[in-house]
Design a protein around this motif. Structure first.
Motif, PDB file in Angstrom:
ATOM      1  N   ASN A 184       0.807  -1.233   0.000  1.00  0.00           N
ATOM      2  CA  ASN A 184       0.000   0.000   0.000  1.00  0.00           C
ATOM      3  C   ASN A 184       0.835   1.276   0.000  1.00  0.00           C
ATOM      4  O   ASN A 184       0.315   2.371   0.170  1.00  0.00           O
ATOM      5  CB  ASN A 184      -1.019  -0.003   1.143  1.00  0.00           C
ATOM      6  N   LYS A 185       2.164   1.130  -0.220  1.00  0.00           N
ATOM      7  CA  LYS A 185       2.995   2.344  -0.335  1.00  0.00           C
ATOM      8  C   LYS A 185       3.744   2.407  -1.661  1.00  0.00           C
ATOM      9  O   LYS A 185       4.707   3.154  -1.811  1.00  0.00           O
ATOM     10  CB  LYS A 185       3.987   2.385   0.825  1.00  0.00           C
ATOM     11  N   VAL A 186       3.309   1.576  -2.617  1.00  0.00           N
ATOM     12  CA  VAL A 186       3.899   1.646  -3.961  1.00  0.00           C
ATOM     13  C   VAL A 186       2.821   2.223  -4.872  1.00  0.00           C
ATOM     14  O   VAL A 186       1.755   1.616  -5.040  1.00  0.00           O
ATOM     15  CB  VAL A 186       4.328   0.246  -4.469  1.00  0.00           C
ATOM     16  N   PRO A 187       3.074   3.413  -5.456  1.00  0.00           N
ATOM     17  CA  PRO A 187       2.001   4.099  -6.193  1.00  0.00           C
ATOM     18  C   PRO A 187       1.312   3.258  -7.259  1.00  0.00           C
ATOM     19  O   PRO A 187       0.105   3.397  -7.462  1.00  0.00           O
ATOM     20  CB  PRO A 187       2.726   5.295  -6.827  1.00  0.00           C
ATOM     21  N   TRP A 188       2.046   2.362  -7.948  1.00  0.00           N
ATOM     22  CA  TRP A 188       1.431   1.647  -9.077  1.00  0.00           C
ATOM     23  C   TRP A 188       0.782   0.325  -8.677  1.00  0.00           C
ATOM     24  O   TRP A 188       0.111  -0.318  -9.495  1.00  0.00           O
ATOM     25  CB  TRP A 188       2.450   1.416 -10.193  1.00  0.00           C
ATOM     26  N   VAL A 189       0.974  -0.112  -7.432  1.00  0.00           N
ATOM     27  CA  VAL A 189       0.488  -1.441  -7.022  1.00  0.00           C
ATOM     28  C   VAL A 189      -0.936  -1.349  -6.469  1.00  0.00           C
ATOM     29  O   VAL A 189      -1.258  -0.424  -5.708  1.00  0.00           O
ATOM     30  CB  VAL A 189       1.428  -2.041  -5.951  1.00  0.00           C
ATOM     31  N   ARG A 190      -1.786  -2.324  -6.852  1.00  0.00           N
ATOM     32  CA  ARG A 190      -3.134  -2.400  -6.260  1.00  0.00           C
ATOM     33  C   ARG A 190      -2.980  -2.753  -4.787  1.00  0.00           C
ATOM     34  O   ARG A 190      -2.419  -3.801  -4.446  1.00  0.00           O
ATOM     35  CB  ARG A 190      -3.966  -3.445  -7.014  1.00  0.00           C
ATOM     36  N   PRO A 191      -3.426  -1.876  -3.886  1.00  0.00           N
ATOM     37  CA  PRO A 191      -3.041  -2.002  -2.473  1.00  0.00           C
ATOM     38  C   PRO A 191      -3.609  -3.210  -1.755  1.00  0.00           C
ATOM     39  O   PRO A 191      -3.115  -3.580  -0.696  1.00  0.00           O
ATOM     40  CB  PRO A 191      -3.554  -0.707  -1.832  1.00  0.00           C
ATOM     41  N   ASP A 192      -4.629  -3.872  -2.327  1.00  0.00           N
ATOM     42  CA  ASP A 192      -5.148  -5.077  -1.678  1.00  0.00           C
ATOM     43  C   ASP A 192      -4.907  -6.310  -2.542  1.00  0.00           C
ATOM     44  O   ASP A 192      -5.653  -7.279  -2.490  1.00  0.00           O
ATOM     45  CB  ASP A 192      -6.643  -4.927  -1.395  1.00  0.00           C
ATOM     46  N   SER A 193      -3.815  -6.296  -3.316  1.00  0.00           N
ATOM     47  CA  SER A 193      -3.594  -7.419  -4.246  1.00  0.00           C
ATOM     48  C   SER A 193      -2.806  -8.561  -3.615  1.00  0.00           C
ATOM     49  O   SER A 193      -2.845  -9.681  -4.116  1.00  0.00           O
ATOM     50  CB  SER A 193      -2.884  -6.940  -5.513  1.00  0.00           C
ATOM     51  N   TYR A 194      -2.103  -8.326  -2.559  1.00  0.00           N
ATOM     52  CA  TYR A 194      -1.329  -9.386  -1.866  1.00  0.00           C
ATOM     53  C   TYR A 194      -0.494 -10.198  -2.858  1.00  0.00           C
ATOM     54  O   TYR A 194      -0.463 -11.418  -2.801  1.00  0.00           O
ATOM     55  CB  TYR A 194      -2.265 -10.295  -1.062  1.00  0.00           C
ATOM     56  N   SER A 195       0.158  -9.491  -3.769  1.00  0.00           N
ATOM     57  CA  SER A 195       0.869 -10.164  -4.869  1.00  0.00           C
ATOM     58  C   SER A 195       2.334  -9.740  -4.960  1.00  0.00           C
ATOM     59  O   SER A 195       2.879  -9.616  -6.057  1.00  0.00           O
ATOM     60  CB  SER A 195       0.168  -9.850  -6.197  1.00  0.00           C
ATOM     61  N   MET A 196       2.950  -9.487  -3.815  1.00  0.00           N
ATOM     62  CA  MET A 196       4.358  -9.083  -3.826  1.00  0.00           C
ATOM     63  C   MET A 196       5.207 -10.353  -3.953  1.00  0.00           C
ATOM     64  O   MET A 196       5.691 -10.898  -2.955  1.00  0.00           O
ATOM     65  CB  MET A 196       4.713  -8.315  -2.550  1.00  0.00           C
ATOM     66  N   TRP A 197       5.353 -10.836  -5.190  1.00  0.00           N
ATOM     67  CA  TRP A 197       6.016 -12.127  -5.442  1.00  0.00           C
ATOM     68  C   TRP A 197       7.535 -11.952  -5.476  1.00  0.00           C
ATOM     69  O   TRP A 197       8.066 -10.954  -5.020  1.00  0.00           O
ATOM     70  CB  TRP A 197       5.451 -12.739  -6.733  1.00  0.00           C
ATOM     71  N   ALA A 198       8.228 -12.927  -6.077  1.00  0.00           N
ATOM     72  CA  ALA A 198       9.687 -13.057  -5.906  1.00  0.00           C
ATOM     73  C   ALA A 198      10.502 -11.829  -6.340  1.00  0.00           C
ATOM     74  O   ALA A 198      10.428 -11.415  -7.497  1.00  0.00           O
ATOM     75  CB  ALA A 198      10.142 -14.262  -6.724  1.00  0.00           C
ATOM     76  N   PRO A 199      11.336 -11.283  -5.436  1.00  0.00           N
ATOM     77  CA  PRO A 199      12.117 -10.084  -5.747  1.00  0.00           C
ATOM     78  C   PRO A 199      13.613 -10.371  -5.977  1.00  0.00           C
ATOM     79  O   PRO A 199      14.072 -11.502  -5.846  1.00  0.00           O
ATOM     80  CB  PRO A 199      11.959  -9.268  -4.470  1.00  0.00           C
ATOM     81  N   ASP A 200      14.342  -9.303  -6.273  1.00  0.00           N
ATOM     82  CA  ASP A 200      15.808  -9.360  -6.372  1.00  0.00           C
ATOM     83  C   ASP A 200      16.350  -7.995  -5.948  1.00  0.00           C
ATOM     84  O   ASP A 200      15.600  -7.000  -5.915  1.00  0.00           O
ATOM     85  CB  ASP A 200      16.233  -9.672  -7.815  1.00  0.00           C
ATOM     86  N   CYS A 201      17.629  -7.937  -5.634  1.00  0.00           N
ATOM     87  CA  CYS A 201      18.246  -6.655  -5.282  1.00  0.00           C
ATOM     88  C   CYS A 201      19.682  -6.664  -5.777  1.00  0.00           C
ATOM     89  O   CYS A 201      20.404  -7.648  -5.573  1.00  0.00           O
ATOM     90  CB  CYS A 201      18.224  -6.463  -3.762  1.00  0.00           C
TER      91      CYS A 201
END
Ligand code: FUB
Length: 315
Positions: free
Chosen positions: A78-95
């Motif tokens: 809910n703090k990423v402007p482009w993300v649907r805030p109730d999507s619960y879809s923060m899948w696999a990341p990298d850094c």
């Protein structure tokens, strides 16, 4: 009971024991291993109960691969402007680290349009604070980003089922000189940027690409469904964007039927490690997963020896 207690006391897997941690991407920054996993949670009421559910990302660090420090939440839906805030879809990341900044790449469901997009959040330190870019990266529709900083000086982003494109030096956009190809989806034709590195390789339901370079070889490692659930496989090339040659399996299907596996490979203090996930803490629910580590070995010809999952781990 004494025997079980003794066995439990020596087990090092799973490595994070107070929350679920899937899709573990490990990176070495400042002589420590930083772990950027996805964060499985139990779905709140109203969300699909038998599916992945992730609302944020934590980052962890360790100097001995046994004691892990949780640095807390670095990016939340809910703090990423482009993300649907109730999507619960923060899948696999990298850094990755480049030119003084840490770039955290993550997929999620965009507020507008369907499917998945990939965004980037930028920080001065590996544990954040990360500031998300207002828009996702144009030209990437898909999940599971992985960025390879190659010895040719370029950064390449891999995603989905093995698609790869070059990034601009700003690390936030795809380069203008990427190849483009027309891909068929059912009756639809779409122009896609980059190349499909797994096109002619075993690739059924492939996802979670993790690419790295070692001893003059590029390795594209990825989960795919060999029979009913995912294995970790790999292919090698002399060029980051391929063509890649299939080499075999890094880890076979999980014995307990956990459908996914997702991994990263890192060299730390001259040893190689495979980070992957299983569902040891939720044996009846394979959408709540936990990160594990094993040692990984190369053969003299550069091929990788198959790794067996253990509870012993590497500590
Ligand atoms: O964690 C959600 C999805 O499951 C990942 O994006 C895939 O790679 C699989 O692990």
């Amino acid at each position: 009971m004494l025997l079980l207690t003794a066995l439990g006391a020596t087990a090092q897997n799973p490595i994070i024991r107070d929350q679920f941690t899937a899709d573990p991407t490990a990176r070495v920054f400042n002589n420590k291993v930083y772990l950027y996993p996805s964060h499985d949670i139990k779905p709140p009421v109203g969300q699909r109960q038998d599916w992945f559910c992730m609302e944020d990302y934590h980052v962890f660090s360790s100097e001995n691969l046994t004691d892990w420090k949780d640095h807390g939440v670095i990016v939340t839906q809910n703090k990423v402007p482009w993300v649907r805030p109730d999507s619960y879809s923060m899948w696999a990341p990298d850094c990755v680290y480049r030119n003084g900044k840490y770039y955290f790449y993550f997929p999620s469901a965009p507020a507008e349009g369907g499917g998945f997009a990939v965004g980037v959040a930028i920080a001065d330190n590996p544990e954040g604070p990360f500031i998300p870019e207002p828009e996702p990266i144009k030209g990437i529709n898909g999940i599971d980003p992985c960025v390879l900083l190659a010895s040719d000086g370029n950064a390449y982003i891999f995603w989905g089922n093995g698609r790869c494109a070059k990034l601009k030096d700003n690390m936030k956009e795809l380069a203008d000189d990427n190849p483009k190809e027309t891909v068929k989806w059912g009756n639809r034709e779409m122009e896609m940027i980059g190349v499909s590195c797994l096109k002619d390789l075993p690739n059924r339901q492939a996802e979670g690409p993790f690419a790295f370079e070692y001893n003059g070889n590029f390795y594209l490692t990825y989960p795919y469904v060999r029979e009913n659930t995912e294995v970790l496989a790999y292919a090698m090339s002399k060029n980051p964007m391929g063509p890649y040659e299939y080499k075999g399996i890094i880890m076979a299907e999980h014995a307990n039927g956990c459908w996914t596996n997702h991994h990263s490979i890192v060299n730390y203090k001259d040893l190689w490690y495979l980070f992957y996930h299983q569902n040891a803490f939720s044996p009846n629910d394979d959408k709540r997963r936990s990160a594990q580590i094993e040692k990984l070995y190369f053969n003299p010809d550069g091929t990788i020896q198959e790794v067996k999952p253990t509870l012993r781990g590497v500590g």
